[in-house]
Design an enzyme around this catalytic site. Structure first.
Site, PDB file in Angstrom:
ATOM      1  N   HIS A 219       0.869  -1.171   0.000  1.00 34.70           N
ATOM      2  CA  HIS A 219       0.000   0.000   0.000  1.00 34.70           C
ATOM      3  C   HIS A 219       0.907   1.223   0.000  1.00 34.70           C
ATOM      4  O   HIS A 219       1.754   1.381   0.883  1.00 34.70           O
ATOM      5  CB  HIS A 219      -0.902  -0.015   1.225  1.00 34.70           C
ATOM      6  CG  HIS A 219      -1.889   1.113   1.287  1.00 34.70           C
ATOM      7  ND1 HIS A 219      -1.982   2.091   0.316  1.00 34.70           N
ATOM      8  CD2 HIS A 219      -2.842   1.419   2.206  1.00 34.70           C
ATOM      9  CE1 HIS A 219      -2.927   2.942   0.638  1.00 34.70           C
ATOM     10  NE2 HIS A 219      -3.465   2.560   1.780  1.00 34.70           N
ATOM     11  N   ASP A 220       0.744   2.097  -0.980  1.00 34.32           N
ATOM     12  CA  ASP A 220       1.687   3.207  -1.133  1.00 34.32           C
ATOM     13  C   ASP A 220       1.790   4.061   0.128  1.00 34.32           C
ATOM     14  O   ASP A 220       2.874   4.556   0.461  1.00 34.32           O
ATOM     15  CB  ASP A 220       1.337   4.064  -2.357  1.00 34.32           C
ATOM     16  CG  ASP A 220      -0.111   4.509  -2.427  1.00 34.32           C
ATOM     17  OD1 ASP A 220      -0.854   4.346  -1.432  1.00 34.32           O
ATOM     18  OD2 ASP A 220      -0.525   5.019  -3.488  1.00 34.32           O
ATOM     19  N   THR A 221       0.685   4.212   0.868  1.00 29.61           N
ATOM     20  CA  THR A 221       0.764   4.997   2.094  1.00 29.61           C
ATOM     21  C   THR A 221       1.580   4.285   3.161  1.00 29.61           C
ATOM     22  O   THR A 221       2.309   4.925   3.938  1.00 29.61           O
ATOM     23  CB  THR A 221      -0.646   5.310   2.628  1.00 29.61           C
ATOM     24  OG1 THR A 221      -1.406   5.932   1.598  1.00 29.61           O
ATOM     25  CG2 THR A 221      -0.591   6.229   3.830  1.00 29.61           C
TER      26      THR A 221
END
Length: 459
Positions: free
Chosen positions: A207-209
């Site tokens: 997940h990029d976050t």
């Protein structure tokens, strides 16, 4: 992005956006994969590859491993009304107690319940897991992105099989879970021939976050973060989930981070409002607009950036103007005034999320780390510092890519742990600090305008 032990080098950058196909808004994931292969050709050879992306969207594979159709984009309207039906069937409190996830209409659980091809599906792969499968032939689901589906047990970090069964979803489609740092496999022979070299593929915080928060250059626990791009993910990092009724009512989410951490946050609509506005102003330069917006009258107009009307693509300035009129405000009269409205509204969204995250979790916050592309927006950073009444440390701008490669470096034994990863992130590029200034009472009054409007149904 390529990491050489000293810093990041950009190998290839390309646009990625939705397409309208077969009656739905979709991702052209095959075109995305072609660009990834082109980037690998330009980047390599390298020792390890890691894949991260946005959350919630997925592709379905049939029994032969063939993709049934391009993934539907989370901004498509197919999930309208499904969250309400699920809450009536299972109960909102029970859903939250299992998954700890905020209610967003595009959560994977709602998308799957709107899916018309589940009978033909053998596996559901979130976007980074789909790319990793095409690269290696290995099927799996990385846990930080799986935690955004609404179908992962927030306590055990295993698939919530009881909830999956109650919702009537086929358990066979949920693949084995893997953690950041786990080996996925090597490039397929045909992929290695195409890019000109071979490598291992390592699971990262996909997940990029989660990757971005791993690269927050903090030196202690008393920080909040805003991972700011198309969305703003604003919250705190915790050792355990917060599953209180107050947190559920405030629509806070508990998403998995690396090393067992929890990203306790709320989604704020983010720079999407500005990005879509720019599409309505052909030829307008962002730098000039930001400079002019800094001279506009403060708080002339405010909107709730999370209003559902702003979610779909389209004429954003017209929708902002309509919201202003609906709430008894004079709409902005020029593009710089629109930009000022968007950025002040977004800064207030950051303020609300950070203050609520601190209050609901009991975590004291001394500084806000604003990472991602939004850290390049000096006006937004300054407004966020003023709104929050806290110093804002802006950068790194490429926090997601940096967190991705630092997890790979740790898996290779080159980095010892999260503290060292964050120390490396602090030295990987320029950081800028913004001290709060301006009129705190004016920000309080602006917040009260939105709060009062929300209570009355105006915002």
């Amino acid at each position: 992005m390529v990491w050489d032990g000293r810093g990041l080098t950009e190998a290839h950058r390309f646009p990625n956006g939705p397409v309208r196909a077969r009656g739905r808004l979709r991702w052209d994931v095959r075109a995305l994969y072609r660009e990834i292969l082109h980037g690998l050709r330009r980047a390599g050879p390298v020792a390890s590859v890691g894949v991260d992306s946005w959350a919630v969207d997925y592709g379905l594979l049939d029994a032969s491993g063939r993709l049934l159709d391009d993934p539907v984009h989370y901004r498509d309207d197919r999930t309208a009304g499904i969250a309400e039906r699920v809450a009536a069937r299972v109960g909102a409190a029970e859903l939250y107690d299992v998954s700890g996830l905020q209610v967003l209409p595009f959560n994977t659980v709602y998308q799957l319940l709107a899916e018309d091809r589940l009978d033909a599906a053998a596996a559901m792969l979130l976007v980074p897991d789909l790319i990793a499968y095409w690269l290696t032939g290995e099927i799996g689901a990385e846990v930080t992105n799986a935690s955004t589906t609404g179908l992962l047990d927030v306590r055990t970090r295993a698939w919530a099989s009881g909830l999956i069964g109650r919702l009537g979803l086929p358990e066979r489609i949920f693949p084995p879970l893997r953690r950041p740092g786990d080996p996925i496999g090597s490039l397929r022979p045909e992929t290695a021939r195409e890019v000109g070299w071979t490598s291992r593929v390592t699971a990262v915080a996909s997940h990029d976050t989660a990757s971005a928060v791993a690269a927050v250059p903090a030196d202690g626990p008393r920080f909040a973060y805003v991972s700011c791009g198309t969305w703003s993910l604003a919250g705190v990092e915790l050792p355990a989930p917060v599953l209180t009724e107050a947190g559920r009512a405030a629509n806070f989410t508990n998403e998995a981070g690396i090393d067992g951490t929890v990203r306790y946050l709320r989604n704020v609509m983010g720079l999407w409002l500005l990005q879509e506005s720019l599409r309505a102003w052909p030829g307008a330069g962002l730098e000039g607009l930001l400079e002019a917006a800094g001279r506009e009258r403060p708080f002339a107009a405010l909107v709730d950036p999370d209003a559902p009307v702003f979610l779909p693509p389209g004429d954003m300035p017209a929708r902002i103007a309509a919201e202003c009129r609906r709430t008894g405000q004079e709409p902005p009269a020029s593009p710089p005034a629109f930009v000022r409205c968007v950025l002040e509204s977004l800064a207030l969204g950051h303020r609300r999320a950070i203050r609520q995250a601190a209050a609901l979790s009991g975590r004291e916050v001394d500084v806000v780390h604003l990472v991602g592309g939004g850290s390049r927006n000096a006006l937004l950073c300054r407004l966020t510092a003023d709104a929050c009444g806290l110093p804002v440390v802006a950068g790194p701008a490429e926090a997601t890519a940096l967190g991705n490669v630092l997890v790979q470096a740790r898996a290779a034994g080159l980095v010892s742990g999260l503290a060292e990863m964050r120390a490396l992130a602090a030295g990987a590029g320029p950081l800028r600090r913004y001290e709060p200034s301006g009129d705190a009472a004016a920000w309080d009054a602006a917040e009260a305008r939105i709060t009062a409007g929300s209570a009355a149904g105006a915002f």
